[in-house]
Design an enzyme around this catalytic site. Structure first.
Site, PDB file in Angstrom:
ATOM      1  N   ASP A   1      -1.028  -3.914   8.186  1.00  0.00           N
ATOM      2  CA  ASP A   1      -1.058  -2.800   8.856  1.00  0.00           C
ATOM      3  C   ASP A   1      -0.410  -3.316  10.240  1.00  0.00           C
ATOM      4  OD1 ASP A   1      -1.420  -0.204   9.816  1.00  0.00           O
ATOM      5  OD2 ASP A   1      -3.331  -0.075   9.010  1.00  0.00           O
TER       6      ASP A   1
ATOM      7  N   ASP B   1      -0.127   8.526   9.139  1.00  0.00           N
ATOM      8  CA  ASP B   1      -1.151   8.960   8.186  1.00  0.00           C
ATOM      9  C   ASP B   1      -1.177  10.236   7.540  1.00  0.00           C
ATOM     10  OD1 ASP B   1      -1.629   6.018   8.653  1.00  0.00           O
ATOM     11  OD2 ASP B   1      -3.928   6.377   9.132  1.00  0.00           O
TER      12      ASP B   1
END
Ligand code: GLA
Length: 381
Positions: free
Chosen positions: A128, A185
């Site tokens: 990430d 997201d």
């Protein structure tokens, strides 16, 4: 030497439904469901534990430690369990000093962490982008972890997750990563699915062999439920989840399931295990689709056309509006002139049957939020 991601990776990830609420029992149950619900049979293989799996502090040797309450048996034993089912084990870390949820990140610990993951039997690392030091480029940080993993003594897929920032498509393949997130997201509603779809349409290069576009984990089957408020939303109806799955498959995205597969309905299982649609995603040539818009309804009705290996073509017809729409596809627009004397057999990948042989054009009504998917075969008239 091996190519780790010949086709878009397929698996399950804990984040969408469970967020912080993960455990050894959950992951074992998911591994069992891969077998009992037929997911392994159709190609799903990675079981990925997302953020929130570790203790908040590294140990005295600077190593990451699995949360002792959530994973009392440790990660090695869990990996062994997953491997014993013929499946692969994925874990999560971050280029920055911390993960997005505030656990230790791998910045400046890349080689130690790659070593730890290799010792545990990790096969896949989602990596990430939170808490990234500003003075180091994302490109450099993905290069670092790629180098560390490639020299860890174990084959570990690197799944980059920088949400499409910093022109990622320009440098990600060279970094050595095997797939990359191209968007922010997802959340469990139709608008979020469409936003991601639009952001990737006509984007040019969108992944290929060993470096695939990852449009985020699937929300298919979540149905508005889950324990992660960041992803949980209104949910979608069945035809929207079918369209979502079809679009991700056609655009060569990784197919990472995000629902609770231990309790999925038959309807959800039917969508996720549709072999005809999965085959389009896993086609060995890995070509992305081009788009033809319906001439009189350009904003709402689209066809995605994807050349497959061996001469077949995949066609997905999508209507994103709230009204019925017509898609009229002229075959000369996809390479078949009338004078060729040829036509297409249309095999419906959701109904699993041929809908007939067509010459020159096909016109179909597409229901609101529906995506029809076909495999076309050229044949003589
Ligand atoms: C980021 C990622 C998500 C998930 C969370 C975990 O937001 O994009 O997919 O991994 O972090 O904190």
């Amino acid at each position: 030497m091996s190519i780790l991601a010949k086709t878009p990776p397929m698996g399950w990830n804990s984040w969408n439904t469970f967020g912080n609420n993960i455990s050894e029992d959950l992951v074992k149950g998911v591994a069992d469901a891969f077998i009992s619900r037929g997911l392994k049979d159709v190609g799903y293989e990675y079981i990925v534990i997302d953020d929130c799996w570790s203790e908040k502090q590294r140990d005295v040797n600077g190593r990451l430690v699995a949360d002792k309450k959530k994973f009392p048996g440790g990660m090695k034993a869990l990996a062994d369990y997953i491997h014993s089912k013929g499946l692969k084990f994925g874990i999560y870390s971050c280029v920055g000093t911390h993960t997005c949820a505030g656990y230790p990140g791998s910045f400046d610990h890349e080689f130690t962490d790659a070593q730890t993951f290799a010792e545990w039997g990790v096969d896949y690392l989602k990596y990430d982008y939170c808490y990234k030091p500003r003075n180091v480029s994302g490109e450099d940080l993905y290069k670092r972890m790629a180098l560390a993993l490639r020299n860890s003594g174990r084959d570990i897929v690197l799944s980059a997750c920088n949400w499409g920032n910093d022109d990622v498509k320009k440098w990600i393949r060279e970094s050595g990563a095997n797939l990359y997130r191209s968007t922010g997201d997802i959340s469990d509603n139709w608008k979020s699915i469409l936003d991601i779809f639009h952001s990737q349409l006509n984007e040019g290069w969108s992944g290929g062999i060993d470096c695939w576009n990852d449009m985020d984990m699937l929300v298919v089957g979540m149905g508005g439920s889950g324990e992660n408020e960041m992803v949980m939303s209104t949910g979608c109806n069945t035809s929207e989840y079918m369209a979502h799955f079809s679009i991700w498959a056609m655009m060569n995205s990784a197919l990472m399931i995000g629902c609770d597969i231990r309790n999925m309905t038959e309807q959800t299982a039917k969508i996720l295990t549709n072999k005809d649609v999965i085959a389009l995603n896993q086609d060995i040539e890995g070509r992305g689709p081009y788009c033809i818009r319906q001439w009189n309804n350009m904003e709402n009705v689209f066809s995605l056309i994807k050349p497959l290996s061996g001469g077949d073509y995949a066609v997905a017809m999508i209507n994103i509006s709230d009204q019925k729409g017509e898609m009229s596809l002229q075959f000369y627009d996809i390479g078949l002139p009338n004078a060729s004397g040829m036509g297409f057999d249309f095999y419906d990948c959701w109904k699993h049957e041929s809908i007939g042989f067509f010459t020159e054009r096909i016109s179909l009504d597409i229901e609101p939020h529906e995506c029809r998917v076909f495999r076309l075969k050229v044949a003589k008239r």
